[in-house]
Scaffold this motif. Structure first.
Motif, PDB file in Angstrom:
ATOM      1  N   GLU A  52       0.826  -1.207   0.000  1.00  9.31           N
ATOM      2  CA  GLU A  52       0.000   0.000   0.000  1.00  9.31           C
ATOM      3  C   GLU A  52       0.865   1.264   0.000  1.00  9.31           C
ATOM      4  O   GLU A  52       0.483   2.297  -0.559  1.00  9.31           O
ATOM      5  N   VAL A  53       2.039   1.184   0.619  1.00  5.76           N
ATOM      6  CA  VAL A  53       2.953   2.326   0.610  1.00  5.76           C
ATOM      7  C   VAL A  53       3.508   2.536  -0.798  1.00  5.76           C
ATOM      8  O   VAL A  53       3.613   3.664  -1.290  1.00  5.76           O
ATOM      9  N   ARG A  54       3.842   1.444  -1.481  1.00  6.16           N
ATOM     10  CA  ARG A  54       4.351   1.551  -2.847  1.00  6.16           C
ATOM     11  C   ARG A  54       3.300   2.177  -3.770  1.00  6.16           C
ATOM     12  O   ARG A  54       3.628   3.002  -4.633  1.00  6.16           O
ATOM     13  N   GLU A  55       2.046   1.800  -3.570  1.00  9.27           N
ATOM     14  CA  GLU A  55       0.987   2.369  -4.410  1.00  9.27           C
ATOM     15  C   GLU A  55       0.818   3.860  -4.129  1.00  9.27           C
ATOM     16  O   GLU A  55       0.643   4.666  -5.058  1.00  9.27           O
ATOM     17  N   ARG A  56       0.870   4.250  -2.860  1.00  7.84           N
ATOM     18  CA  ARG A  56       0.746   5.680  -2.538  1.00  7.84           C
ATOM     19  C   ARG A  56       1.917   6.471  -3.124  1.00  7.84           C
ATOM     20  O   ARG A  56       1.745   7.610  -3.562  1.00  7.84           O
ATOM     21  N   ALA A  57       3.085   5.868  -3.113  1.00 11.79           N
ATOM     22  CA  ALA A  57       4.253   6.557  -3.666  1.00 11.79           C
ATOM     23  C   ALA A  57       4.092   6.804  -5.158  1.00 11.79           C
ATOM     24  O   ALA A  57       4.367   7.905  -5.651  1.00 11.79           O
ATOM     25  N   VAL A  58       3.622   5.787  -5.897  1.00 14.11           N
ATOM     26  CA  VAL A  58       3.494   5.969  -7.355  1.00 14.11           C
ATOM     27  C   VAL A  58       2.374   6.955  -7.685  1.00 14.11           C
ATOM     28  O   VAL A  58       2.472   7.723  -8.651  1.00 14.11           O
ATOM     29  N   ARG A  59       1.320   6.975  -6.873  1.00 13.37           N
ATOM     30  CA  ARG A  59       0.244   7.952  -7.087  1.00 13.37           C
ATOM     31  C   ARG A  59       0.785   9.379  -6.943  1.00 13.37           C
ATOM     32  O   ARG A  59       0.443  10.277  -7.729  1.00 13.37           O
ATOM     33  N   ALA A  60       1.616   9.581  -5.911  1.00 18.26           N
ATOM     34  CA  ALA A  60       2.169  10.917  -5.687  1.00 18.26           C
ATOM     35  C   ALA A  60       3.156  11.299  -6.783  1.00 18.26           C
ATOM     36  O   ALA A  60       3.147  12.428  -7.280  1.00 18.26           O
ATOM     37  N   LEU A  61       3.999  10.360  -7.184  1.00  8.99           N
ATOM     38  CA  LEU A  61       4.966  10.642  -8.245  1.00  8.99           C
ATOM     39  C   LEU A  61       4.265  10.990  -9.558  1.00  8.99           C
ATOM     40  O   LEU A  61       4.758  11.804 -10.336  1.00  8.99           O
ATOM     41  N   ALA A  62       3.116  10.364  -9.804  1.00  8.88           N
ATOM     42  CA  ALA A  62       2.382  10.620 -11.051  1.00  8.88           C
ATOM     43  C   ALA A  62       1.946  12.073 -11.165  1.00  8.88           C
ATOM     44  O   ALA A  62       1.734  12.568 -12.277  1.00  8.88           O
ATOM     45  N   GLU A  63       1.830  12.772 -10.027  1.00  8.11           N
ATOM     46  CA  GLU A  63       1.356  14.154 -10.056  1.00  8.11           C
ATOM     47  C   GLU A  63       2.488  15.172  -9.973  1.00  8.11           C
ATOM     48  O   GLU A  63       2.239  16.374  -9.978  1.00  8.11           O
ATOM     49  N   ILE A  64       3.725  14.679  -9.894  1.00  5.24           N
ATOM     50  CA  ILE A  64       4.871  15.577  -9.796  1.00  5.24           C
ATOM     51  C   ILE A  64       5.550  15.682 -11.158  1.00  5.24           C
ATOM     52  O   ILE A  64       5.958  14.666 -11.726  1.00  5.24           O
ATOM     53  N   PRO A  65       5.678  16.879 -11.700  1.00  9.42           N
ATOM     54  CA  PRO A  65       6.332  17.017 -13.002  1.00  9.42           C
ATOM     55  C   PRO A  65       7.851  16.888 -12.875  1.00  9.42           C
ATOM     56  O   PRO A  65       8.396  16.902 -11.770  1.00  9.42           O
TER      57      PRO A  65
END
Length: 341
Positions: free
Chosen positions: A190-203
């Protein structure tokens, strides 16, 4: 040896030595002609023993029991000391982290310090509303160290709060991507999924590189989210995962849209068409997946896609053939292809 000499030799102050005597920990029995206590070699050895035990965290009461009670077993006390020490280290580490984060915010005055402390406390509140307001304030009003935002984002289960934290991270910049990259390698999925979600919104290139790393991760959900984000950034490395999403019926419409966006680059269009055709021709690909692949191919421009659709309009499977023929008709008419109902 008189008390002053003992203090110099042992490093224990004369005042503390008198306290030891009051407690009965040390009992110098010899006195000089002038009536001063005189410490024997045995007394001095006992003082060093007392200091050694105190260095382990024993109270003076426990020191006396350890030295004088033959039945006193150290194992239980040592285990208790280990537990207390761990608690103290955890508390000190938490304090150090908080102080470091306040320092990273570079406060100009104590009002800034108090505001930062309040936001840091709000980020760990039991109230989802308070956490969400803190996340929004962190980006809009007061500086909150990016480490605190990343920690909150990786631990946040509430979707609304998580969205606010991702937005705050996208505004924050700094070391956010690198810290989220550590989250991609966390033990908890679940931590890995939250990390990729956040990275997806960072240019930016740093976040893009980490998303590309996530394409080879162990979690299908993480790979899919990374691929969709990379497709929107024009990263060709996402193509294999996007095609796999179509085959596996994992957000296949979104994956097809991402493939179409990538195929708007003429240099990629034929490569994407060829990759889709390879999966269509694979005997292991089930019929429903082949139909979805035809629909994905529909939005890929270029002659390679046209030829493939013409070939598949004569496919032995009726559903695949009719879907390809329908798409060809729409392409010939210059309309946006959509799957037949």
């Amino acid at each position: 040896m008189l008390i002053g000499d003992v203090a110099r030799r042992s490093g224990v102050s004369a005042r503390m030595l008198r306290h030891y005597e009051t407690l009965g920990l040390v009992r110098p029995e010899v006195r000089t002609a002038s009536g001063y206590r005189e410490y024997s070699d045995a007394d001095i050895r006992r003082i060093f023993h007392i200091e050694s035990l105190r260095s382990l965290g024993l109270s003076l009461r426990d020191v006396g029991r350890a030295l004088d009670d033959p039945g006193f077993a150290p194992a239980g006390l040592v285990e208790d000391l280990i537990g207390r020490t761990r608690e103290r280290i955890a508390a000190e580490t938490e304090l150090l982290t908080r102080l470091s984060r306040i320092g990273a915010a570079e406060p100009d005055d104590w009002e800034d310090v108090l505001q930062t402390v309040a936001l840091l406390q709000a980020l760990t509140s039991h109230s989802a509303g308070a956490r969400q307001r803190a996340a929004l304030s962190a980006a809009a009003e007061a500086p909150v160290p990016v480490e605190a935002l990343v920690e909150a984002a990786l631990g946040e289960a509430d979707p609304h709060v998580a969205g606010a934290l991702r937005w705050a991270l996208a505004q924050a910049g700094g070391d956010g991507p690198a810290l989220l990259g550590e989250g991609l390698r966390a033990a908890a999925p679940e931590v890995r999924e939250r990390a990729v979600r956040a990275l997806a919104e960072i240019p930016g290139s740093e976040a893009t590189a980490l998303l590309e790393e996530a394409l080879t991760g162990p979690d299908a959900e993480v790979r899919c989210r990374a691929a969709l984000a990379l497709g929107a950034r024009g990263a060709a490395g996402a193509v294999p995962v996007l095609i796999a999403m179509v085959v596996e019926d994992r957000s296949d419409a979104d994956a097809a849209d991402a493939l179409a966006a990538l195929a708007s680059d003429a240099a990629l269009a034929d490569r994407i068409a060829a990759a889709l055709v390879d999966r269509l021709g694979d005997p292991a690909t089930p019929v429903p997946a082949r139909s979805r692949l035809i629909q994905a191919l529909a939005d890929v421009p270029g002659a390679a896609a046209d030829r493939a659709l013409t070939d598949f309009s004569r496919d032995g499977d009726r559903v695949v053939a009719s879907t390809a023929a329908y798409v060809l008709g729409l392409r010939d008419a210059g309309r946006t292809p959509r799957s037949p109902v």
